[in-house]
Each structure stands twice: as C-alpha cells, then as structure tokens.
Write a protein that holds these residues in place. Structure first.
Motif, PDB file in Angstrom:
ATOM      1  N   GLU A 113      -6.008  11.842  -5.632  1.00 60.52           N
ATOM      2  CA  GLU A 113      -6.611  11.145  -4.598  1.00 60.52           C
ATOM      3  C   GLU A 113      -8.093  11.625  -4.487  1.00 60.52           C
ATOM      4  O   GLU A 113      -8.362  12.776  -4.515  1.00 60.52           O
ATOM      5  CB  GLU A 113      -5.811  11.304  -3.210  1.00 60.52           C
ATOM      6  N   THR A 160      -7.063  -1.929   2.599  1.00 57.01           N
ATOM      7  CA  THR A 160      -6.405  -1.367   1.509  1.00 57.01           C
ATOM      8  C   THR A 160      -6.323  -2.243   0.605  1.00 57.01           C
ATOM      9  O   THR A 160      -5.766  -3.501   0.720  1.00 57.01           O
ATOM     10  CB  THR A 160      -5.141  -0.688   1.769  1.00 57.01           C
ATOM     11  N   THR A 161      -6.595  -2.161  -0.917  1.00 62.39           N
ATOM     12  CA  THR A 161      -6.100  -3.173  -1.777  1.00 62.39           C
ATOM     13  C   THR A 161      -5.518  -2.133  -2.895  1.00 62.39           C
ATOM     14  O   THR A 161      -5.860  -1.070  -3.205  1.00 62.39           O
ATOM     15  CB  THR A 161      -7.327  -3.669  -2.552  1.00 62.39           C
ATOM     16  N   PHE A 162      -4.469  -2.574  -3.695  1.00 60.94           N
ATOM     17  CA  PHE A 162      -3.560  -1.902  -4.529  1.00 60.94           C
ATOM     18  C   PHE A 162      -3.473  -2.880  -5.842  1.00 60.94           C
ATOM     19  O   PHE A 162      -3.476  -4.039  -5.701  1.00 60.94           O
ATOM     20  CB  PHE A 162      -2.187  -1.960  -3.883  1.00 60.94           C
ATOM     21  N   ILE A 179      -2.269   6.388  -8.994  1.00 60.90           N
ATOM     22  CA  ILE A 179      -0.915   6.961  -9.576  1.00 60.90           C
ATOM     23  C   ILE A 179      -0.629   6.433 -10.768  1.00 60.90           C
ATOM     24  O   ILE A 179      -0.645   5.242 -11.001  1.00 60.90           O
ATOM     25  CB  ILE A 179       0.104   6.485  -8.520  1.00 60.90           C
ATOM     26  N   LEU A 183      -6.777   6.433  -4.762  1.00 60.47           N
ATOM     27  CA  LEU A 183      -5.809   6.945  -5.315  1.00 60.47           C
ATOM     28  C   LEU A 183      -4.938   6.223  -6.481  1.00 60.47           C
ATOM     29  O   LEU A 183      -4.482   5.250  -6.579  1.00 60.47           O
ATOM     30  CB  LEU A 183      -4.513   6.748  -4.047  1.00 60.47           C
ATOM     31  N   HIS A 192      -1.984  15.462  -6.057  1.00 60.23           N
ATOM     32  CA  HIS A 192      -0.655  15.537  -5.639  1.00 60.23           C
ATOM     33  C   HIS A 192       0.586  15.781  -6.531  1.00 60.23           C
ATOM     34  O   HIS A 192       1.655  16.560  -6.251  1.00 60.23           O
ATOM     35  CB  HIS A 192      -0.126  14.113  -5.086  1.00 60.23           C
ATOM     36  N   CYS A 194      -0.622  12.129 -10.313  1.00 59.06           N
ATOM     37  CA  CYS A 194      -1.275  11.233  -9.123  1.00 59.06           C
ATOM     38  C   CYS A 194      -2.271  12.170  -8.634  1.00 59.06           C
ATOM     39  O   CYS A 194      -2.299  13.101  -8.258  1.00 59.06           O
ATOM     40  CB  CYS A 194      -0.046  11.179  -7.935  1.00 59.06           C
ATOM     41  N   GLN A 216      -5.046   2.593  -5.789  1.00 61.48           N
ATOM     42  CA  GLN A 216      -5.161   1.770  -4.413  1.00 61.48           C
ATOM     43  C   GLN A 216      -6.531   2.313  -4.206  1.00 61.48           C
ATOM     44  O   GLN A 216      -6.977   3.499  -3.898  1.00 61.48           O
ATOM     45  CB  GLN A 216      -4.229   2.551  -3.514  1.00 61.48           C
ATOM     46  N   LYS A 269       0.976  -1.219  -0.121  1.00 59.71           N
ATOM     47  CA  LYS A 269       0.054  -0.118   0.171  1.00 59.71           C
ATOM     48  C   LYS A 269       0.963   1.020   0.013  1.00 59.71           C
ATOM     49  O   LYS A 269       1.924   1.331   0.530  1.00 59.71           O
ATOM     50  CB  LYS A 269      -1.121  -0.047   1.144  1.00 59.71           C
ATOM     51  N   PHE A 270       0.334   2.288  -0.755  1.00 61.84           N
ATOM     52  CA  PHE A 270       1.223   3.526  -0.881  1.00 61.84           C
ATOM     53  C   PHE A 270       0.544   4.343   0.133  1.00 61.84           C
ATOM     54  O   PHE A 270      -0.733   4.708  -0.046  1.00 61.84           O
ATOM     55  CB  PHE A 270       1.214   3.794  -2.019  1.00 61.84           C
ATOM     56  N   LEU A 295       6.207   9.215  -2.122  1.00 60.72           N
ATOM     57  CA  LEU A 295       5.368   7.987  -1.597  1.00 60.72           C
ATOM     58  C   LEU A 295       6.032   7.186  -0.615  1.00 60.72           C
ATOM     59  O   LEU A 295       7.217   7.071  -0.881  1.00 60.72           O
ATOM     60  CB  LEU A 295       4.833   7.006  -2.882  1.00 60.72           C
ATOM     61  N   VAL A 353       0.798   8.826   0.314  1.00 58.67           N
ATOM     62  CA  VAL A 353       1.400   9.874  -0.201  1.00 58.67           C
ATOM     63  C   VAL A 353       1.910  10.998   0.751  1.00 58.67           C
ATOM     64  O   VAL A 353       1.336  11.099   1.688  1.00 58.67           O
ATOM     65  CB  VAL A 353       0.418  10.727  -0.982  1.00 58.67           C
TER      66      VAL A 353
END
Lengths: 572, 187
Positions: free
Chosen positions: B27, B110-112, B92, B90, B21, B25, B98, A505-506, A519, A508
């Motif tokens: 959010e 969370t899942t990416f 990117i 999010l 951001h 990127c 994400q 997971k990232f 990140l 910011v």
C-alpha cells in the motif's frame, strides 16, 4: 501461483465441517458458499451437491475442510480432516483452521498430484454473502459486452447469485445434511409484501382489460377523421396521455421481467407514475381549495384582453415611425389595419366564449388527478391556444417576407442576366428581352424599397413567437424530466446501495506474520450520475431538431420554424 | 511501514507512506498538504468585506446573513467535493490495483482495476500550462488488441508528486507486477 479463497463472513463462527463451493481454476480462486457440519454421510453429501449442481448450473463441489476448535488444536481431528481429502478428491484440498476466537486463521493446501512443492501464497478474502447475492454488477459502459475475458469479479458475483437455492435451506431444518451459510429471515417476515404479491395478479388482469378497452377506443376510425386527427397531433396532452398509457401497459403485462434491466424499468415506471399521480392530486387539492380555479378562470379573460391591447399598441407603434425608421406609408397602413382587424376578431371570439370559460376550466382542471405531467401539458396547451393569434401573425409575416426574399433573389439574378435552371439545379446565364428586363428591374426596385417594412413586421412577430416557444419549451423540459427520471433506482441507490454495484473495494485487515493475507471485499456502489444515465426512461421528444446555424439560416430566409419536434412525426 | 517527505510539483510538502502487508500486497499513500488556516481566513474575510461593502451601499441586512450562509455552504462543499487529503494505491498481486482518494470531510472514493485489465504502470510526461510535469499512470489493456492500450488512468492527480517520489512508487509497483510474469500459469 497465488491461491485466493473467498470466505463468507457469516461462516466465521460455524462449527467444524467441510467447505462446499465453486473452484474457478482459471483464476486459481475458490468461492466458498457454505459449511457442511459433522456428522454426515459422504454419499448423501455427493448426492445433494449433484442435485444443487443440476438446479443452479453452478459446479458446486467439496473444496476443503474447516475446523473451528474452541480449545487447543486436536491432533486426531486434523488427521481425520486430512483423510476426508481422500474421500472427496479435490485438487487442491484447502484446509482452514481457527483456534478459539482468534482473528488470524491458518490456511494450507494439499496438492497430491502436482510436482510443485513450493509453498503457495494464500489470500483470504471475506465477503458478505447476502450483499453479494443481491447486488447487480454494472460493467463500465466502454467495455464491449461480447469481450471474451469477462471480468473475473463477475464470475464470483454470478456464482453467489445463482446459488440462491442453496441458501434456502433453514438451519433448523431436520435433514441429513446440516449447512451453515447466510440465512434469510424467512417468508413470514414480510407479510405485507406477500399479500401485495397475491393481490397484484388480479389487479394486473383488470388493468390489462381496461387498457385494451381504452386503446381500442382510441384506435377506432371515428377519431381518425381529418379535423380531429389534426387536433390530436397538435395538442401535447394527447402525446403525454399516450405515453402514460404505454407505461401502464408495460407495468400491467403478465410476463415476468426476464433480467435486471427489465425489472428496474418496470419498477421505475411504477414509482414514477405513483409520484406523478400523487403530485397531481396535491396540485388539484390546492387548486380547488378556496375556489382558486374560479379565480384563475376570472383572470384569464382580462389577461387575454391585456395581451390583445398590448398587441394593438405595438401595431400602432409600427404604423407610425417605429424607432425613428421611415416606413412606406401605404404598405404600412395596409399591413397594420389587416393585423388590427385580426385582433379585433380574436377579441370578439374570446368574449363570446367568456361565460363558458369557468366551467370548461373547472372540468379540465379535474384531469390534473391523472398526474402532474398532464397538468403541465394542459398549461402548455392553454398557452398555445391563448397565443394563437401571435402564431397566425408570425405565419403571415413569415410567408410575406419569404415571398419577398425569393422574389428579390430571382429578380437580382435577372438584373445580372442570369437564371435559375431547375433541371440542373444551378444558375445559368440567360438572355432576356428588353421589356422583360424593364419590368423585372421595376419590380426589383419596388420589392427592394418595400423590404424594410416587411422585414420589420416579420422581425417583431418572430420575436414574439420565439418568446412563446421558449415558454412552452421550458414546460416541456419539465415534463420530460418528470417522465424520464428513474426515481426507484435513485431511492435504491440511497437506501440499499449494495444492490447497484459499480465494482468492489478491498480493505486490508490486521495481519500477522506467517498467516495468510486477510482482505475484506466490500461493494463499491454506482455513482448517482451513472445510475441516472443507465436507468433513464426513454421519452417521446427529441430536441432540438435544428442546429443553431440552420435555425439562423431559416430565420433569415423566412422559412417557418418548428424548433421542438416529437419522435414519430413526419419530417416536413 | 515507512514515511518520507517529498515535495509536490508546486512546491508544497507532501509525505509518502509505504506499507508492505505481504509478499504480494503493498500500500502506497501520498498525503497532500493540509488546508491552511491563513488561506481560509483570507477568503472568509474577503467575502465578508465585500458583503459589508454591499450592505453599506444597499442598507439591506439580508446581504450579511446571505454572505455567512454562502461562506458556510462553500466551505462544506469545498471540504466534501474538492479538497483531497490523501491519495493511496493498494497493489495486490493476482487481484488488482485499487486507487483511493480520501477527501477532507472523510469521504472516500475508490476504484478497483482488475489485474487482467492492467497492462503496465508507467511514468509519463505532460505539458501543463508553462511546465512539464511527470505523472504516474496505469495503462489498461485493450481487450481486442494485445499490444494496444485502451485507457490511461492517471494517479495522484491532486497531490502531483515530483519525479523522486514517483520513482519510489513506480519501483514498488513494478516489483509486484513482475511477479505475475515470472510465476508460471496453473495448468
């Protein structure tokens, strides 16, 4: 295209130097593994890198320069760093610089051979080197393991994990090259672990020898004679002991675990055995304190007597007019007396055995120290032995009822003038003689009017048998649960959750205009459900064998049912 | 950063917060309606009234203490496992998407999804009971078939924003996803 730089967070405060790591051109990303400080001789650096590359099979190279200046940016240093780019030719040459203790670093790239002069966007991703090195990435179960475009993240995890040898050099080592990367605490930090590792080798050899002896005895011809082999197959405790023996063999084998799965399996089996034995010893100490096992043995005979008395009452009730139904008097009396005599025999045998029960139980209870699962299996076997007469009654009732049902169906066909053709496996018409028809109709009537009596006996004993089967089934379910639960994986997920990774997971971090995107990459641990599903230990039972419809069909026809079946047993 | 108010499919007020951001990127966070005090007190009083009724019938004080216990445990379970406070996306470019759900107790799940697996982000229609609702979803690429879709990941399932909010989110996502097609691949 966007350039991604994976920077280890432990190198954030390192002195100026050059960056070494792996360049993954397909993803346009650079994974930085360490920083080499000044002064160094380029030839030695190149030699060191080629040696590391040979050992780890990871293409490590010099990727760029890192400058961490406490004061204002020195012009001469920056030119010097650019000149380094010509010595270690790498395309693109990454330059990261940090001023003072600022959080925002400036990152730029030098492209010498490319015609593209557009400014590339750079993303700076911080990662924890130790956690990424130790963690094991679990791809989602749906993905095909042979898929060509493997996860991009797994490439990064692989790079860091395989470069373990690079991280073994200590910062206080006096070599030609000074590196900064993640440092381990050293071998001396875990002296107990080292001692245990040394002691485990002879212990494993001893265990293997003992196990080969035991398995040799078990496989000997003496135990294969008919009554004994039948007994072993029926007692569940032998299955459980065999299963545990297999586990011990897996643990004590000399081969080192090849990959993560095997290592986790070994660890899970070891912890499971340990907990099992600990719980078993706890149970044993509780049983033998205050002579509870003596009390248990004393209550066993009265309980068996009570069960027999209840059965006798039940049979008396069936011999009368049960639930207001009118039974066929003669058949009723015959069946009732037969079963009553059977119970009388059983009670006499129990009373014959009663002086020895306490001693047998005392010695059998000692085997609970082998594990809680063994104690539960013993309990299940004792229940099976105590209710053996219920099992016998069920078999008699079922066979009688089954015979009756088949007779009825065959005579019904005769009634209608048809016959079962065994060759063609179908019903054909057939012309019978008059006397055949006469006798057939007579027998059919007799069987039909005797059906309610037999059906009632069958129903009652089947229900009793199902009750016992359910109780035994619950105990086996518990044993299976203890056998297959991967305790080590669950504890690992609880305490060191970064070791089992479902993904990343990232987050910011603070941004500043003009500086690259910052990140933080963290490890996303696996959920508990997936941990149990992935690392579940295989067990020996598979249940239930029959679906509900086939079970009901068998009950209706009077065929004997064996609801819980073990793997490896022949189908009947 | 900007925040706008919208309505969810059931009429409750929700808020969409957008943050950029960097060039690639973004959010997008949707804040769900908070736990209402009146519904909480209604449920608690109902449970306690029922428990008091049982106590009057059975004269056993265990009923009252167990009702309090059940209410507390139920509230904790609800806050930790059921009530979602905020759902965020999010995006990117060149790394992935994400999806985060934050629960009322602070837990985050969370899942990416890597960019290579993402085929597209679309708005779909669904028939839910007697309504037709719109939802945003990510289409995952099938590794074997370049035209196929292997999985559909629905987003914002708990807040269920209406079409106007979804269009804003869709436009933001598409701006970033388009970048990966226009930028030429490195040799």
């Amino acid at each position: 295209m966007v350039l991604k730089v994976f920077f280890p967070s432990c190198c954030s405060s390192a002195e100026s130097g050059i960056l070494i790591g792996r360049w993954i051109s397909e993803q346009n990303s650079a994974v930085i593994l360490a920083v080499v400080h000044f002064p160094f001789i380029p030839v030695q650096v190149k030699q060191y890198l080629s040696e590391v590359q040979r050992l780890t099979k990871v293409s490590v190279s010099v990727l760029g320069s890192w400058s961490n200046s406490k004061q204002e940016k020195e012009k001469s240093l920056s030119e010097f760093l650019e000149d380094l780019g010509t010595i270690f030719s790498h395309e693109p040459w990454i330059q990261i610089s940090r001023e003072g203790n600022s959080k925002f670093w400036s990152c730029s790239t030098l492209q010498k051979h490319s015609d593209n002069h557009k400014e590339e966007e750079i993303i700076l991703v911080y990662y924890d080197q130790r956690k990424v090195m130790l963690s094991h990435l679990h791809p989602p179960l749906a993905t095909d393991p042979k898929a060509d475009d493997a996860s991009k993240l797994s490439a990064i995890f692989d790079t860091v994990a395989k470069s373990k040898i690079l991280f073994m050099t200590d910062r206080y080592d006096d070599g030609p090259i000074k590196l900064t990367h993640w440092q381990s605490d050293g071998v001396e930090a875990s002296i107990i672990v080292e001692l245990m590792k040394q002691a485990s080798v002879p212990a494993c050899l001893l265990l293997t020898f003992l196990l080969s002896l035991i398995s040799g005895i078990c496989r000997s011809r003496v135990l294969k004679f008919w009554p004994l082999s039948f007994l072993w197959s029926k007692l569940s405790i032998c299955e459980q002991l065999g299963h545990r023996l297999q586990h011990l063999q897996v643990i004590s084998s000399n081969k080192k675990a090849q990959n993560q799965t095997q290592l986790m399996r070994k660890a899970n089996i070891f912890v499971s055995l340990l907990i099992d034995v600990a719980l078993g010893i706890l149970l044993m100490s509780w049983l033998y304190r205050k002579n509870r096992i003596g009390h248990l043995a004393d209550t066993l005979i009265p309980v068996a007597d009570h069960v027999a008395e209840e059965l006798q009452d039940l049979l008396q009730w069936l011999m009368g007019a049960p639930a207001g139904l009118k039974m066929n008097r003669a058949l009723d009396q015959v069946l009732g007396r037969f079963f009553l005599y059977h119970i009388h025999l059983w009670i006499s045998y129990i009373h014959l055995m009663s002086p020895f029960i306490e001693m047998i139980l005392w010695y059998v209870g000692l085997s609970a120290c082998l594990g809680l699962t063994v104690a539960l299996c013993i309990l299940s076997d004792i229940i099976a032995l105590l209710t053996f007469h219920i099992y016998c009654f069920y078999v008699y009732g079922a066979r009688l009822y089954c015979l009756k049902i088949y007779g009825l169906s065959s005579l019904w066909r005769l009634f209608r003038g048809k016959k079962w053709n065994v060759l063609r496996q179908r019903v054909d018409s057939c012309s019978y003689d008059l006397d055949q028809l006469f006798i057939g109709t007579l027998l059919f009537t007799i069987l039909l009017f005797l059906l309610p009596t037999t059906a009632l006996y069958y129903l009652v004993f089947t229900l009793l048998r199902l009750l016992v089967v359910i109780v035994q089934g619950l105990i086996h379910l518990l044993v299976d649960l203890i056998d297959s639960l991967p305790l080590y994986s669950i504890i690992l997920r609880l305490c060191r959750s970064y070791r089992l990774a479902a993904g990343v997971k990232f987050r910011v971090l603070e941004q500043q205009d003009g500086k690259p995107l910052r990140l933080l990459m963290q490890i996303n641990p696996l959920s508990y459900g997936s941990v149990v599903q992935t690392y579940r230990l295989p067990t020996y039972s598979c249940y239930p064998r029959d679906s509900w419809t086939s079970l009901c069909k068998k009950l209706f026809l009077g065929e004997l049912i064996y609801p819980w079946k073990h793997k490896g047993e022949k189908q009947d | 950063m900007e925040e706008r108010r919208y309505r969810s499919a059931s009429g409750a007020p929700i808020a969409l917060r957008r943050r950029q951001h960097s060039a690639s990127c973004r959010e997008l966070a949707v804040r769900c309606p908070r736990l209402q005090l009146r519904s909480l007190s209604a449920v608690t009083s109902a449970v306690w009234l029922a428990a008091y009724g049982l106590f009057v019938l059975s004269e056993n004080s265990m009923v009252l203490s167990s009702a309090i216990f059940i209410t507390l445990i139920g509230l904790i379970i609800y806050l930790h496992f059921v009530k979602i406070d905020q759902e965020s996306l999010l995006v990117i470019g060149s790394l992935g998407i994400q999806v985060t759900s934050s629960y009322a107790s602070g837990k985050e799940s969370t899942t990416f999804i890597e960019m290579g697996q993402v085929k597209d982000v679309v708005i779909n229609e669904a028939i839910h009971m007697q309504k037709v609702i719109y939802y945003l979803c990510i289409l995952l690429q099938d590794p074997g078939d370049p035209q196929g879709v292997s999985e559909v990941v629905p987003l914002f399932q708990s807040s269920k924003p209406r079409l106007d909010c979804l269009i804003e989110v869709y436009k933001s996502c598409q701006e970033i996803l388009e970048q990966r097609k226009t930028v030429p691949q490195s040799s």
